[in-house]
Scaffold this active site. Structure first.
Site, PDB file in Angstrom:
ATOM      1  N   ARG A   6     -18.803   7.594  -8.209  1.00  0.00           N
ATOM      2  CA  ARG A   6     -17.777   7.630  -9.272  1.00  0.00           C
ATOM      3  C   ARG A   6     -18.378   8.183 -10.553  1.00  0.00           C
ATOM      4  NH1 ARG A   6     -17.488   1.570 -11.791  1.00  0.00           N
ATOM      5  NH2 ARG A   6     -19.374   0.771 -10.841  1.00  0.00           N
ATOM      6  N   GLU A  54       0.835   4.020 -11.595  1.00  0.00           N
ATOM      7  CA  GLU A  54       0.236   5.087 -10.792  1.00  0.00           C
ATOM      8  C   GLU A  54       1.266   6.088 -10.283  1.00  0.00           C
ATOM      9  OE1 GLU A  54      -0.153   1.819 -10.270  1.00  0.00           O
ATOM     10  OE2 GLU A  54      -2.198   1.481 -10.975  1.00  0.00           O
ATOM     11  N   PHE A  79      -4.720   1.967  -5.176  1.00  0.00           N
ATOM     12  CA  PHE A  79      -3.501   2.229  -5.945  1.00  0.00           C
ATOM     13  C   PHE A  79      -3.166   3.725  -5.980  1.00  0.00           C
ATOM     14  CE2 PHE A  79      -5.894  -1.321  -8.068  1.00  0.00           C
ATOM     15  CZ  PHE A  79      -5.368  -2.293  -7.233  1.00  0.00           C
ATOM     16  N   HIS A 105     -13.641   3.073  -6.012  1.00  0.00           N
ATOM     17  CA  HIS A 105     -13.710   1.721  -5.465  1.00  0.00           C
ATOM     18  C   HIS A 105     -13.115   1.675  -4.062  1.00  0.00           C
ATOM     19  CE1 HIS A 105     -14.717   1.011  -9.576  1.00  0.00           C
ATOM     20  NE2 HIS A 105     -14.800  -0.287  -9.451  1.00  0.00           N
ATOM     21  N   ASP A 113     -14.350  -8.289  -5.822  1.00  0.00           N
ATOM     22  CA  ASP A 113     -12.900  -8.277  -6.053  1.00  0.00           C
ATOM     23  C   ASP A 113     -12.105  -8.591  -4.789  1.00  0.00           C
ATOM     24  OD1 ASP A 113     -13.041  -7.872  -8.724  1.00  0.00           O
ATOM     25  OD2 ASP A 113     -12.381  -5.781  -8.703  1.00  0.00           O
ATOM     26  N   ARG A 163     -17.917   2.706  -5.665  1.00  0.00           N
ATOM     27  CA  ARG A 163     -18.303   1.896  -6.827  1.00  0.00           C
ATOM     28  C   ARG A 163     -19.808   1.655  -6.859  1.00  0.00           C
ATOM     29  NH1 ARG A 163     -18.752  -4.200  -7.573  1.00  0.00           N
ATOM     30  NH2 ARG A 163     -18.801  -4.401  -9.832  1.00  0.00           N
TER      31      ARG A 163
END
Lengths: 309, 280
Positions: A6, A54, A79, A105, A113, A163
């Site tokens: 990323r 989004e 998303f 991610h 998460d 990530r």
């Protein structure tokens, strides 16, 4: 050097923006996480935060592209490709607009998460959209070149970002990225391992370790999931007789099934798919999860021995 | 508009309605109700309001129109054909295999169509992107997008409304074709959209309410929208679904149904009679 793809993505955008004024970047309130904040700092007038919306972000990207801009729209893979799937399909894919979508991610290495944010379906979703190019770079150098290739391609591209900070393994002096062409990282004739993304380096460590155990595996880095490199798969099938695929993604719909589609049509050989086995992830440290799901070097080594023997 | 222009606009709108019926009848499917309610505003946009040139449909400085309620493309296609983007012959094969004119707008193959649309709620976001691009490039083109009232039930419409307001897109003009009917019935029975003006006001829009089948009010609204600075405008246009064809007016059943041969004949008789009166 350890760096998350990323971050490589954010840096690459900044570099390309110097000579490409048509690049604009959109994010959905995750700039600090997707690393588009690197671009935002350098080019605030070309960065647009769309907020946590989004679907609208993808539509805005489509409108910008229809007016000659090259928008890179970033969010978490979940998303960007899940929530906004239909916007991508109808507003970007159908008119084949020049929109680049970055899903950060991705996979289980999101870590703590947990399942709601660990997208293991993004490659499957994006593969089904006609005309969509799907990229899953494996390290910093590959991501840098992949972003360039995405920009050079006139049409929709999905780029998967990770990530977790990971070791680089490609040689920046000799590395060449060609869209739709897999890269043979190690030759061998007992079996072919085809890996993609974050787990390529794990697979590389595994196949190297296997040499001393008498297994001479070929390793292909498949950075482009679509269009998939048929030639390199057919050649591997013919020369090694069996294939193992490795991906940090559901074994349904991702690299494994893309490879199976090629072998079953052109050169049927046994294919074993290693990945997330049609389940959800859960909370935990990224490296711990990678080991639990058998996707670290040690786990892959064990699985490859089991499959080959 | 002077009287001559006013009359001319009414004639074109009548022709747009005639070609809408031709298209839907020949396709044996499609959406006449919302096409007819929107016909006057679409006519005004293409024949008076917008800076567009059928000879140069990709001109980067042109005004844009996104038909977010993409199912009402029979009226858009009629306006584009009458404006000269393509032959009216194309309308006779609307929705046929191999036809240029698809069941919902396709920007790739249809000159004059600025955005592919039809999945409700999406066109309005694309219009926001176009308006943003205009701001970025310091261009003075304007972007128009038409939504259905039922379409405003889509969450994405309000994501886009928030975005347009936040970005101060005063070069964007939304039009809600408020004909009051959607597939399952009256809009307010299905989803309770009112007060729609207050909703848009709350989102930071300049709100203009008009009779969307009245050219004086249409003209005044678009003229006013051009003077609004620092925020987007929405024109909430009360219209009659099926306008111009007596048996289709305010009938929910004509949302997405083609007339049969007798109904087609009757519709054309009515519309041609209206045109004859206008042509004196």
């Amino acid at each position: 050097m350890k760096i998350a793809t990323r971050e490589s993505f954010g840096l690459a955008l900044c570099e390309l923006a110097k000579t490409h004024p048509e690049i604009v970047v959109l994010d959905a309130d995750l700039a600090a996480a997707t690393k588009t904040d690197i671009f935002k700092k350098a080019y605030p007038e070309r960065f647009f935060d769309c907020g946590i919306a989004e679907g609208n972000m993808i539509g805005v990207a489509a409108g910008l592209a229809a007016c000659g801009k090259v928008p890179f729209a970033a969010s978490f893979a979940m998303f960007a490709t899940g929530r906004a799937y239909e916007q991508i399909r109808n507003s970007v894919g159908y008119p084949h607009l020049n929109v680049k979508i970055a899903g950060s991610h991705a996979g289980i290495t999101v870590g703590e998460d947990g399942a709601t944010h660990q997208c293991c379906e993004d490659l499957a979703l994006m593969r089904t959209i006609p005309g969509m190019v799907v990229l899953n770079p494996a390290d910093h150098y590959e991501m840098t070149e992949a972003v360039k290739a995405a920009l050079a391609y006139n049409g929709p591209v999905y780029i998967r970002l990770g990530r977790l900070a990971i070791d680089t393994f490609n040689n920046p002096d000799t590395y060449q990225f060609e869209l739709g062409k897999g890269i043979t990282l190690k030759d061998g004739d007992d079996v072919t391992v085809i890996a993609t993304g974050l787990v390529v380096n794990e697979a590389l460590k595994a196949v190297k370790a296997l040499e001393s155990k008498g297994i001479n595996a070929r390793l292909i880095n498949m950075h482009t999931i679509k269009p998939i490199d048929k030639d390199i798969i057919i050649k591997a099938a013919k020369e090694t007789g069996r294939i193992i695929t490795v991906e940090e993604h559901n074994i349904i719909g991702g690299l494994g099934e893309a490879v199976c589609a090629v072998t079953s049509e052109f050169c049927p050989v046994p294919v074993k798919r290693i990945g997330v086995e049609d389940t959800y992830g859960h909370s935990g440290p990224a490296l711990g999860l990678l080991a639990e799901f058998g996707l670290d070097a040690e786990g892959l080594e064990k699985r490859i021995i089991e499959i080959v023997k | 508009m002077d009287n001559q222009e006013f009359l001319e606009m009414q004639k074109i709108a009548c022709k747009v309605r005639i070609w809408t019926i031709e298209g839907v009848f020949n396709a044996k499917s499609g959406h006449p109700g919302g096409s007819l309610s929107a016909a006057d505003m679409i006519t005004y946009l293409y024949f008076k309001e917008m800076n567009v040139d059928p000879a140069n449909p990709q001109n980067p400085d042109r005004d844009r129109f996104v038909l977010s309620k993409g199912h009402c493309c029979p009226a858009l296609y009629a306006a584009l054909a009458l404006k000269g983007y393509f032959s009216t012959d194309e309308i006779k094969v609307l929705r046929h295999i191999g036809a240029m004119l698809q069941g919902h707008p396709n920007m790739k193959d249809t000159p004059g169509v600025d955005m592919s649309s039809g999945s409700l709620g999406q066109g309005v976001s694309a219009a926001c992107g176009m308006a943003l691009a205009g701001k970025l490039d310091n261009k003075d083109y304007r972007v128009y997008t038409m939504l259905g009232d039922g379409e405003c039930e889509e969450g994405q419409v309000w994501e886009a409304a928030m975005f347009a307001s936040h970005m101060k897109l005063d070069n964007l003009c939304m039009i809600v074709d408020f004909n009051g009917l959607q597939i399952d019935g009256s809009v307010n029975d299905v989803a309770g959209l009112e007060p729609i003006d207050k909703k848009f006001e709350g989102f930071g829009f300049e709100v203009i309410k008009i009779d969307g089948n009245n050219f004086d009010e249409i003209e005044a609204a678009f003229e006013k929208a051009k003077t609004v600075k620092g925020k987007p405008t929405v024109i909430i246009a009360k219209t009659i679904k099926g306008k111009g064809v007596s048996y289709m007016e305010n009938q929910v059943g004509w949302h997405g149904k083609a007339p049969n041969a007798d109904e087609y004949k009757l519709a054309l008789e009515e519309l041609n009679a209206q045109l004859k009166v206008l042509e004196g």
